[in-house]
Design a protein around this motif. Structure first.
Motif, PDB file in Angstrom:
ATOM      1  N   ALA A  81       0.882  -1.159   0.191  1.00 27.08           N
ATOM      2  CA  ALA A  81       0.174  -0.105   0.073  1.00 27.08           C
ATOM      3  C   ALA A  81       0.907   1.274  -0.178  1.00 27.08           C
ATOM      4  N   ALA A  82       2.000   1.079   0.590  1.00 26.97           N
ATOM      5  CA  ALA A  82       2.816   2.416   0.861  1.00 26.97           C
ATOM      6  C   ALA A  82       3.406   2.566  -0.659  1.00 26.97           C
ATOM      7  N   TRP A  83       3.840   1.436  -1.331  1.00 30.05           N
ATOM      8  CA  TRP A  83       4.282   1.471  -2.674  1.00 30.05           C
ATOM      9  C   TRP A  83       3.446   2.069  -3.555  1.00 30.05           C
ATOM     10  N   ARG A  84       2.292   1.582  -3.478  1.00 29.33           N
ATOM     11  CA  ARG A  84       1.219   2.299  -4.475  1.00 29.33           C
ATOM     12  C   ARG A  84       0.582   3.719  -4.299  1.00 29.33           C
ATOM     13  N   ARG A  85       0.925   4.256  -2.964  1.00 28.88           N
ATOM     14  CA  ARG A  85       0.700   5.464  -2.833  1.00 28.88           C
ATOM     15  C   ARG A  85       1.843   6.431  -3.137  1.00 28.88           C
ATOM     16  N   TYR A  86       3.062   6.093  -2.850  1.00 28.75           N
ATOM     17  CA  TYR A  86       4.158   6.811  -2.717  1.00 28.75           C
ATOM     18  C   TYR A  86       5.146   6.940  -3.703  1.00 28.75           C
ATOM     19  N   ALA A  87       5.264   5.569  -4.306  1.00 24.44           N
ATOM     20  CA  ALA A  87       6.327   5.506  -5.630  1.00 24.44           C
ATOM     21  C   ALA A  87       6.018   6.475  -6.535  1.00 24.44           C
ATOM     22  N   GLY A  88       7.184   7.200  -7.066  1.00 23.69           N
ATOM     23  CA  GLY A  88       7.041   7.924  -7.963  1.00 23.69           C
ATOM     24  C   GLY A  88       6.639   9.411  -7.847  1.00 23.69           C
ATOM     25  N   THR A  89       6.280   9.607  -6.391  1.00 21.54           N
ATOM     26  CA  THR A  89       5.620  10.794  -5.864  1.00 21.54           C
ATOM     27  C   THR A  89       6.875  11.744  -5.309  1.00 21.54           C
ATOM     28  N   PRO A  90       6.458  13.171  -5.137  1.00 12.21           N
ATOM     29  CA  PRO A  90       7.633  13.986  -4.264  1.00 12.21           C
ATOM     30  C   PRO A  90       7.815  13.272  -2.875  1.00 12.21           C
ATOM     31  N   ILE A  91       6.975  12.575  -2.304  1.00 13.92           N
ATOM     32  CA  ILE A  91       7.306  12.296  -0.769  1.00 13.92           C
ATOM     33  C   ILE A  91       7.935  10.779  -0.821  1.00 13.92           C
ATOM     34  N   PRO A  92       9.090  10.845  -0.243  1.00  7.75           N
ATOM     35  CA  PRO A  92      10.004   9.708  -0.230  1.00  7.75           C
ATOM     36  C   PRO A  92       9.569   8.833   0.889  1.00  7.75           C
ATOM     37  N   TYR A  93       9.484   7.352   0.617  1.00  6.20           N
ATOM     38  CA  TYR A  93       9.242   6.516   1.658  1.00  6.20           C
ATOM     39  C   TYR A  93      10.576   5.506   1.737  1.00  6.20           C
ATOM     40  N   TYR A  94      10.566   5.207   3.097  1.00  2.00           N
ATOM     41  CA  TYR A  94      12.010   4.406   3.512  1.00  2.00           C
ATOM     42  C   TYR A  94      11.269   3.091   4.044  1.00  2.00           C
ATOM     43  N   VAL A  95      12.034   1.958   3.926  1.00  2.00           N
ATOM     44  CA  VAL A  95      11.471   0.766   4.448  1.00  2.00           C
ATOM     45  C   VAL A  95      12.502   0.097   5.490  1.00  2.00           C
ATOM     46  N   PHE A  96      11.912  -0.294   6.649  1.00  2.00           N
ATOM     47  CA  PHE A  96      12.814  -1.049   7.778  1.00  2.00           C
ATOM     48  C   PHE A  96      12.145  -2.608   7.338  1.00  2.00           C
ATOM     49  N   PRO A  97      13.050  -3.351   6.853  1.00  2.00           N
ATOM     50  CA  PRO A  97      12.603  -4.765   6.712  1.00  2.00           C
ATOM     51  C   PRO A  97      12.610  -5.521   8.067  1.00  2.00           C
ATOM     52  N   HIS A  98      13.321  -4.982   8.861  1.00  2.00           N
ATOM     53  CA  HIS A  98      13.084  -5.698  10.413  1.00  2.00           C
ATOM     54  C   HIS A  98      13.550  -7.122  10.263  1.00  2.00           C
ATOM     55  N   GLY A  99      14.572  -7.781   9.631  1.00  2.00           N
ATOM     56  CA  GLY A  99      14.995  -8.908   9.635  1.00  2.00           C
ATOM     57  C   GLY A  99      14.284  -9.838   8.743  1.00  2.00           C
ATOM     58  N   MET A 100      13.110  -9.339   8.145  1.00  2.00           N
ATOM     59  CA  MET A 100      12.316 -10.287   7.426  1.00  2.00           C
ATOM     60  C   MET A 100      12.689 -10.866   6.033  1.00  2.00           C
ATOM     61  N   LEU A 101      14.132 -10.422   5.700  1.00  2.00           N
ATOM     62  CA  LEU A 101      14.685 -10.685   4.761  1.00  2.00           C
ATOM     63  C   LEU A 101      15.735 -11.872   4.954  1.00  2.00           C
ATOM     64  N   ASP A 102      15.871 -12.385   6.180  1.00  2.00           N
ATOM     65  CA  ASP A 102      17.059 -13.012   6.656  1.00  2.00           C
ATOM     66  C   ASP A 102      16.913 -14.308   6.007  1.00  2.00           C
ATOM     67  N   PRO A 103      17.807 -15.070   5.421  1.00  2.00           N
ATOM     68  CA  PRO A 103      17.658 -16.273   4.806  1.00  2.00           C
ATOM     69  C   PRO A 103      17.345 -17.601   5.744  1.00  2.00           C
ATOM     70  N   TRP A 104      17.661 -17.378   7.090  1.00  2.00           N
ATOM     71  CA  TRP A 104      17.070 -18.274   8.124  1.00  2.00           C
ATOM     72  C   TRP A 104      15.564 -18.458   7.664  1.00  2.00           C
ATOM     73  N   PHE A 105      14.808 -17.976   7.491  1.00  2.00           N
ATOM     74  CA  PHE A 105      13.366 -18.261   7.216  1.00  2.00           C
ATOM     75  C   PHE A 105      13.359 -19.119   5.873  1.00  2.00           C
ATOM     76  N   LYS A 106      14.053 -18.835   4.850  1.00  2.38           N
ATOM     77  CA  LYS A 106      14.221 -19.541   3.757  1.00  2.38           C
ATOM     78  C   LYS A 106      14.327 -21.083   3.953  1.00  2.38           C
ATOM     79  N   ARG A 107      15.493 -21.271   4.631  1.00  4.03           N
ATOM     80  CA  ARG A 107      15.994 -22.519   5.129  1.00  4.03           C
ATOM     81  C   ARG A 107      14.962 -23.334   6.015  1.00  4.03           C
ATOM     82  N   THR A 108      14.061 -22.565   6.970  1.00  2.43           N
ATOM     83  CA  THR A 108      13.462 -23.264   7.992  1.00  2.43           C
ATOM     84  C   THR A 108      11.946 -23.376   7.469  1.00  2.43           C
TER      85      THR A 108
END
Length: 384
Positions: A99-126
């Motif tokens: 939803a953030a991407w749909r609203r803000y991508a390509g607009t003058p208001i920049p958005y920043y993403v904190f993944p909070h570890g959700m890209l850790d490969p541990w989840f892929k293995r487990t």
């Protein structure tokens, strides 16, 4: 420059872990620096934890299915989203980030993403089946969410390096900005409510685990390792404290009984005076986690001068090791046993020195005011 910042988060429920606590602490610290903060959360408006905060929270309802699709969130962003200078998005894999991407991508208001570890490969293995579902979702959703963000903010170098191993289709502007916690209030002379409730801990050396009761936290390893420590005859106790959202506590209690453990307590989730009392009573903090993005409880332990015994899957382990604020081993049973054995063999003099190192480590690296100031500098950087 004072900014109006929107923070977007799935929930502020403290029982869900460190993300909720991190967003609340960061919001308060940014307000203290003079910035205006609003939070869009997919919580119900009458959620009990919202009555306990004075932050400006827009509770838009939990959304539909486990994906948490929310038409209310999209409508709110369309109506109010243009009022902000910066947008911070916390987490991936649910509708919130898309939803953030749909609203803000390509607009003058920049958005920043904190993944909070959700890209850790541990989840892929487990969880390989879940990873397959994520891979099907990745190219048309979160890949674009990260690609078009002004920056993707990792809370440690360890998290940044791990994220690169998650998906081969990966492109983003990487930045590092740590989280943090507030400096605790000075201890006073009021009775320790935690010890009043658990008087059997008095005169012993409690080891404190504080976090969600979840398999990724290594609670089973801790029980097995503690069995060896208890058999040694030393006056250690183990506190396994935290909310259980997966129903694992019953099995852990049964395993403790099978091991013949007599000095383990399960107090559940601790807050307020009970939580501060547990920290005050503890001899050391222990977390043999298989995957831990930042470890808010680790920072809290450091803040009160508790040495930390952690695995090398806690992403701030390098900082702990560099500052001699605790011990680090791998996230296996042997590694957990070694953590406990090393602590058992540590002299009182060395433990006192490690306690001072812990406070210094917190003050220099993980105090929330420093973390917020570093984040503001990042948000003020011009677009490339």
């Amino acid at each position: 420059m004072h900014m109006k910042i929107l923070q977007m988060v799935q929930t502020l429920d403290p029982s869900t872990g460190g993300v909720a606590r991190g967003v609340s602490s960061l919001s308060s610290a940014l307000i203290n620096l003079g910035h205006q903060i609003e939070i869009a959360a997919l919580d119900e408006p009458n959620a009990p934890w919202l009555s306990q905060t004075d932050l400006n929270v827009h509770a838009l309802g939990v959304g539909l299915t486990s994906y948490r699709y929310s038409a209310k969130l999209s409508a709110w962003l369309q109506r109010h989203g243009g009022q902000f200078d910066r947008v911070l998005v916390h987490g991936l894999w649910q509708y919130l980030s898309f939803a953030a991407w749909r609203r803000y991508a390509g607009t003058p208001i920049p958005y920043y993403v904190f993944p909070h570890g959700m890209l850790d490969p541990w989840f892929k293995r487990t969880f390989p089946l879940k990873h397959l579902k994520k891979w099907l979702y990745w190219p048309w959703a979160d890949y674009r969410v990260l690609r078009d963000a002004r920056a993707v903010i990792f809370t440690s170098e360890e998290e940044r390096l791990a994220a690169r191993k998650s998906f081969w289709l990966y492109r983003c502007r990487e930045k590092i900005s740590p989280l943090g916690v507030e400096t605790p209030a000075e201890a006073d002379d009021t009775p320790n409510r935690f010890l009043e409730k658990y008087p059997e801990l008095k005169g012993r050396r409690p080891l404190l685990f504080l976090g969600r009761i979840h398999r990724k936290k290594g609670c089973d390893l801790l029980l097995e390792g503690f069995a060896e420590l208890e058999r040694s005859g030393e006056e250690f106790s183990l506190i396994l404290a935290g909310p259980d959202q997966v129903g694992w506590t019953k099995a852990l209690r049964e395993r403790a009984d099978e091991l013949g453990l007599r000095r383990v307590i399960f107090p559940g989730m601790l807050e307020g005076e009970m939580k501060s009392g547990a920290f005050a009573a503890a001899d050391a903090f222990v977390l043999p986690s298989h995957q831990e993005n930042f470890g808010m409880a680790v920072a809290e332990a450091l803040a009160v001068g508790l040495p930390v015994l952690i695995s090398d899957r806690v992403n701030i382990w390098r900082e702990i090791q560099e500052d001699a604020a605790g011990f680090v081993e791998n996230d296996t049973l042997d590694g957990t046993k070694k953590l406990l054995q090393r602590w058992r063999e540590t002299s009182a003099e060395t433990r006192a020195r490690m306690s001072e190192n812990a406070r210094r480590c917190f003050a220099q690296r993980f105090e929330i005011g420093h973390a917020a100031a570093q984040l503001v500098r990042l948000l003020e950087e011009p677009a490339l």
